[in-house]
Design a protein around this motif. Sequence first.
Motif, PDB file in Angstrom:
ATOM      1  N   PHE A 160      23.474  37.666  48.799  1.00  0.00           N
ATOM      2  CA  PHE A 160      24.319  37.176  49.899  1.00  0.00           C
ATOM      3  C   PHE A 160      23.979  35.712  50.152  1.00  0.00           C
ATOM      4  O   PHE A 160      22.808  35.347  50.241  1.00  0.00           O
ATOM      5  CB  PHE A 160      24.091  38.006  51.166  1.00  0.00           C
ATOM      6  CG  PHE A 160      24.526  39.432  51.020  1.00  0.00           C
ATOM      7  CD1 PHE A 160      25.853  39.788  51.220  1.00  0.00           C
ATOM      8  CD2 PHE A 160      23.619  40.408  50.643  1.00  0.00           C
ATOM      9  CE1 PHE A 160      26.267  41.107  51.063  1.00  0.00           C
ATOM     10  CE2 PHE A 160      24.023  41.728  50.477  1.00  0.00           C
ATOM     11  CZ  PHE A 160      25.353  42.073  50.684  1.00  0.00           C
ATOM     12  N   PHE A 161      25.025  34.902  50.243  1.00  0.00           N
ATOM     13  CA  PHE A 161      24.861  33.469  50.469  1.00  0.00           C
ATOM     14  C   PHE A 161      25.720  33.085  51.670  1.00  0.00           C
ATOM     15  O   PHE A 161      26.896  33.431  51.721  1.00  0.00           O
ATOM     16  CB  PHE A 161      25.370  32.665  49.263  1.00  0.00           C
ATOM     17  CG  PHE A 161      24.710  33.000  47.944  1.00  0.00           C
ATOM     18  CD1 PHE A 161      23.662  32.225  47.460  1.00  0.00           C
ATOM     19  CD2 PHE A 161      25.146  34.062  47.179  1.00  0.00           C
ATOM     20  CE1 PHE A 161      23.065  32.514  46.238  1.00  0.00           C
ATOM     21  CE2 PHE A 161      24.552  34.366  45.950  1.00  0.00           C
ATOM     22  CZ  PHE A 161      23.512  33.584  45.480  1.00  0.00           C
ATOM     23  N   GLN A 162      25.142  32.367  52.636  1.00  0.00           N
ATOM     24  CA  GLN A 162      25.962  31.752  53.697  1.00  0.00           C
ATOM     25  C   GLN A 162      25.263  30.466  54.122  1.00  0.00           C
ATOM     26  O   GLN A 162      24.258  30.487  54.806  1.00  0.00           O
ATOM     27  CB  GLN A 162      26.277  32.690  54.855  1.00  0.00           C
ATOM     28  CG  GLN A 162      25.153  33.400  55.528  1.00  0.00           C
ATOM     29  CD  GLN A 162      25.660  34.300  56.642  1.00  0.00           C
ATOM     30  OE1 GLN A 162      26.786  34.172  57.167  1.00  0.00           O
ATOM     31  NE2 GLN A 162      24.824  35.231  57.043  1.00  0.00           N
ATOM     32  N   THR A 163      25.840  29.381  53.652  1.00  0.00           N
ATOM     33  CA  THR A 163      25.186  28.081  53.766  1.00  0.00           C
ATOM     34  C   THR A 163      26.126  27.044  54.359  1.00  0.00           C
ATOM     35  O   THR A 163      27.257  26.890  53.913  1.00  0.00           O
ATOM     36  CB  THR A 163      24.724  27.604  52.366  1.00  0.00           C
ATOM     37  OG1 THR A 163      23.808  28.563  51.833  1.00  0.00           O
ATOM     38  CG2 THR A 163      24.054  26.252  52.434  1.00  0.00           C
ATOM     39  N   ASP A 164      25.616  26.344  55.364  1.00  0.00           N
ATOM     40  CA  ASP A 164      26.282  25.155  55.883  1.00  0.00           C
ATOM     41  C   ASP A 164      25.657  23.971  55.149  1.00  0.00           C
ATOM     42  O   ASP A 164      24.482  23.656  55.352  1.00  0.00           O
ATOM     43  CB  ASP A 164      26.050  25.052  57.391  1.00  0.00           C
ATOM     44  CG  ASP A 164      26.679  23.809  57.998  1.00  0.00           C
ATOM     45  OD1 ASP A 164      27.214  22.971  57.244  1.00  0.00           O
ATOM     46  OD2 ASP A 164      26.615  23.672  59.235  1.00  0.00           O
ATOM     47  N   ALA A 174      30.485  39.732  40.100  1.00  0.00           N
ATOM     48  CA  ALA A 174      31.707  39.779  40.916  1.00  0.00           C
ATOM     49  C   ALA A 174      31.371  39.173  42.268  1.00  0.00           C
ATOM     50  O   ALA A 174      30.402  39.593  42.926  1.00  0.00           O
ATOM     51  CB  ALA A 174      32.185  41.212  41.078  1.00  0.00           C
ATOM     52  N   VAL A 175      32.126  38.157  42.672  1.00  0.00           N
ATOM     53  CA  VAL A 175      31.858  37.447  43.932  1.00  0.00           C
ATOM     54  C   VAL A 175      32.997  37.726  44.908  1.00  0.00           C
ATOM     55  O   VAL A 175      34.171  37.649  44.545  1.00  0.00           O
ATOM     56  CB  VAL A 175      31.744  35.919  43.698  1.00  0.00           C
ATOM     57  CG1 VAL A 175      31.360  35.214  45.001  1.00  0.00           C
ATOM     58  CG2 VAL A 175      30.737  35.603  42.597  1.00  0.00           C
ATOM     59  N   SER A 176      32.631  38.048  46.144  1.00  0.00           N
ATOM     60  CA  SER A 176      33.628  38.233  47.202  1.00  0.00           C
ATOM     61  C   SER A 176      33.127  37.511  48.455  1.00  0.00           C
ATOM     62  O   SER A 176      31.983  37.071  48.528  1.00  0.00           O
ATOM     63  CB  SER A 176      33.875  39.717  47.474  1.00  0.00           C
ATOM     64  OG  SER A 176      32.655  40.405  47.688  1.00  0.00           O
ATOM     65  N   TRP A 177      34.016  37.394  49.424  1.00  0.00           N
ATOM     66  CA  TRP A 177      33.648  36.654  50.630  1.00  0.00           C
ATOM     67  C   TRP A 177      34.347  37.253  51.840  1.00  0.00           C
ATOM     68  O   TRP A 177      35.300  38.009  51.722  1.00  0.00           O
ATOM     69  CB  TRP A 177      34.026  35.168  50.506  1.00  0.00           C
ATOM     70  CG  TRP A 177      35.522  34.941  50.592  1.00  0.00           C
ATOM     71  CD1 TRP A 177      36.441  35.118  49.598  1.00  0.00           C
ATOM     72  CD2 TRP A 177      36.255  34.563  51.757  1.00  0.00           C
ATOM     73  NE1 TRP A 177      37.699  34.864  50.060  1.00  0.00           N
ATOM     74  CE2 TRP A 177      37.621  34.513  51.381  1.00  0.00           C
ATOM     75  CE3 TRP A 177      35.895  34.247  53.068  1.00  0.00           C
ATOM     76  CZ2 TRP A 177      38.621  34.172  52.288  1.00  0.00           C
ATOM     77  CZ3 TRP A 177      36.906  33.909  53.964  1.00  0.00           C
ATOM     78  CH2 TRP A 177      38.244  33.867  53.567  1.00  0.00           C
ATOM     79  N   ARG A 178      33.842  36.889  53.008  1.00  0.00           N
ATOM     80  CA  ARG A 178      34.518  37.154  54.280  1.00  0.00           C
ATOM     81  C   ARG A 178      34.012  36.108  55.277  1.00  0.00           C
ATOM     82  O   ARG A 178      32.977  35.468  55.042  1.00  0.00           O
ATOM     83  CB  ARG A 178      34.246  38.580  54.766  1.00  0.00           C
ATOM     84  CG  ARG A 178      32.830  38.844  55.227  1.00  0.00           C
ATOM     85  CD  ARG A 178      32.634  40.320  55.567  1.00  0.00           C
ATOM     86  NE  ARG A 178      31.358  40.531  56.239  1.00  0.00           N
ATOM     87  CZ  ARG A 178      30.793  41.717  56.375  1.00  0.00           C
ATOM     88  NH1 ARG A 178      31.362  42.798  55.871  1.00  0.00           N
ATOM     89  NH2 ARG A 178      29.637  41.830  57.011  1.00  0.00           N
ATOM     90  N   PRO A 179      34.723  35.895  56.377  1.00  0.00           N
ATOM     91  CA  PRO A 179      34.250  34.903  57.349  1.00  0.00           C
ATOM     92  C   PRO A 179      32.857  35.263  57.869  1.00  0.00           C
ATOM     93  O   PRO A 179      32.567  36.431  58.133  1.00  0.00           O
ATOM     94  CB  PRO A 179      35.291  34.975  58.468  1.00  0.00           C
ATOM     95  CG  PRO A 179      36.524  35.516  57.808  1.00  0.00           C
ATOM     96  CD  PRO A 179      36.027  36.488  56.771  1.00  0.00           C
ATOM     97  N   SER A 180      32.016  34.270  57.995  1.00  0.00           N
ATOM     98  CA  SER A 180      30.672  34.478  58.530  1.00  0.00           C
ATOM     99  C   SER A 180      30.729  34.664  60.040  1.00  0.00           C
ATOM    100  O   SER A 180      31.547  34.040  60.713  1.00  0.00           O
ATOM    101  CB  SER A 180      29.792  33.276  58.192  1.00  0.00           C
ATOM    102  OG  SER A 180      28.569  33.333  58.900  1.00  0.00           O
ATOM    103  N   LYS A 181      29.838  35.501  60.550  1.00  0.00           N
ATOM    104  CA  LYS A 181      29.687  35.631  62.006  1.00  0.00           C
ATOM    105  C   LYS A 181      28.585  34.706  62.527  1.00  0.00           C
ATOM    106  O   LYS A 181      28.340  34.646  63.721  1.00  0.00           O
ATOM    107  CB  LYS A 181      29.355  37.086  62.356  1.00  0.00           C
ATOM    108  CG  LYS A 181      30.509  38.037  62.078  1.00  0.00           C
ATOM    109  CD  LYS A 181      30.159  39.467  62.431  1.00  0.00           C
ATOM    110  CE  LYS A 181      31.338  40.404  62.157  1.00  0.00           C
ATOM    111  NZ  LYS A 181      30.982  41.818  62.389  1.00  0.00           N
TER     112      LYS A 181
END
Length: 210
Positions: free
Chosen positions: A172-176, A34-41
């Motif tokens: 957790f993934f947050q990639t530019d 299950a994948v969810s997201w929110r804006p990165s800080k």
Amino acid sequence: MDYAGLAETAAEKMELYRRDPDGWRGCRRTNEVAVSWRPSKEFAGSLYRAEGTLLASPQDVWECIKPVAGGSRTKWDQNVKDFEVIEAVSDTASVCRTTTPSAFMRIISPREFVDVVLMKQYEDGTMLSAATNVEHPLCPPQPNLVRGFNYPCGCFCVPCPGEPKRTQLLSFFQTDLGGYLPQSVVDSFFPANIATFYSNLTKALKTLKA
């Protein structure tokens, strides 16, 4: 550069993400994840949370995903073309370079990421791999690759109490991705890519048991 300190900070942020239930919006669900997201800080993009239970022991899952040179990631993870350790900072932290192949019908060209990576084990048997982008003198940008940037990201391998052959994998993934990609491509790519990561990991674990 305080690579060890940056690695510890990335791990602390991962622990905060794990404990913070607020603001997550579901964007993809499969049999494995299950994948969810929110804006990165951290940057002007999204932080993705992925949660799935795998039918394998935490040790087997860890063997498949741990970020080490010569590990199995390059064999089963279609997003990892090459993984090399640039500098061992301590027993648990190292600066690493990952190269990725083209993706998304070649709309996304090959990329490279330079991160400090921390591996950590908790008293309950949970294992954590945490990473964040850094600069390193031995890793100048390559002219044939787009330099992307990982912000605090990684995976928790969590034992399921009383079930030694089951593991909760919380990622957790947050990639530019860098370069000049339309936002619609980025927003479509990550949820699909994360689902593929879990699917390919599930297949790799079955091969391991065969």
